[in-house]
Design a protein around this motif. Structure first.
Motif: not given
Length: 135
Positions: A42, A47, A49, A62
């Motif tokens: 992270h 962003d 997933e 990603h």
């Protein structure tokens, strides 16, 4: 056509909750290792997933799958879907080295990959996926 009902409770919960539950369920060094690499993922890719596939495997995506996070008795295995195509100057990959596509990092008790090198590897995996998507 009627919508198919979820077969298990897992299918109705968000992946992030399922990953939280897996970390808590492990309750030992493996849970700590999985939590640490999750945090690094992270940090590298805010962003990213989180998904839950194959009836119990945490997956980070990603633009496609980056890696999975499986837990075994002796290791937490991070398998990179396109690891063979990624630069690995710090030689983090230490498992599944014989394949043409995937590579893995086995984390054993008391060991963690270098945080800076790991985040660079995650960014390289995301860049690789983004390049594949544009073709």
């Amino acid at each position: 056509m009627p919508r198919k009902a979820p077969e298990t409770l897992e299918e109705t919960r968000p992946a992030s909750e399922l990953i939280d539950a897996r970390i808590a369920e492990l309750g030992d060094w493996r849970g700590q290792a999985l939590a640490r690499v999750r945090a690094l993922i992270h940090e590298a890719l805010p962003d990213v997933e989180e998904t839950w596939k194959w009836r119990g495997t945490p997956v980070w995506e990603h633009n496609g799958i980056l890696c999975t996070g499986e837990s075994y008795k002796q290791a937490v295995k991070l398998t990179f879907a396109n690891g063979a195509a990624l630069p690995d100057p710090k030689q983090l990959f230490n498992a599944s080295l014989e394949g043409n596509t995937r590579r893995a990092i086995d984390i054993h008790e008391g060991a963690m990959p270098d945080a800076t090198a790991f985040k660079a590897l995650m960014r390289a995996a995301a860049k690789h996926n983004a390049g594949k998507k544009k073709r």
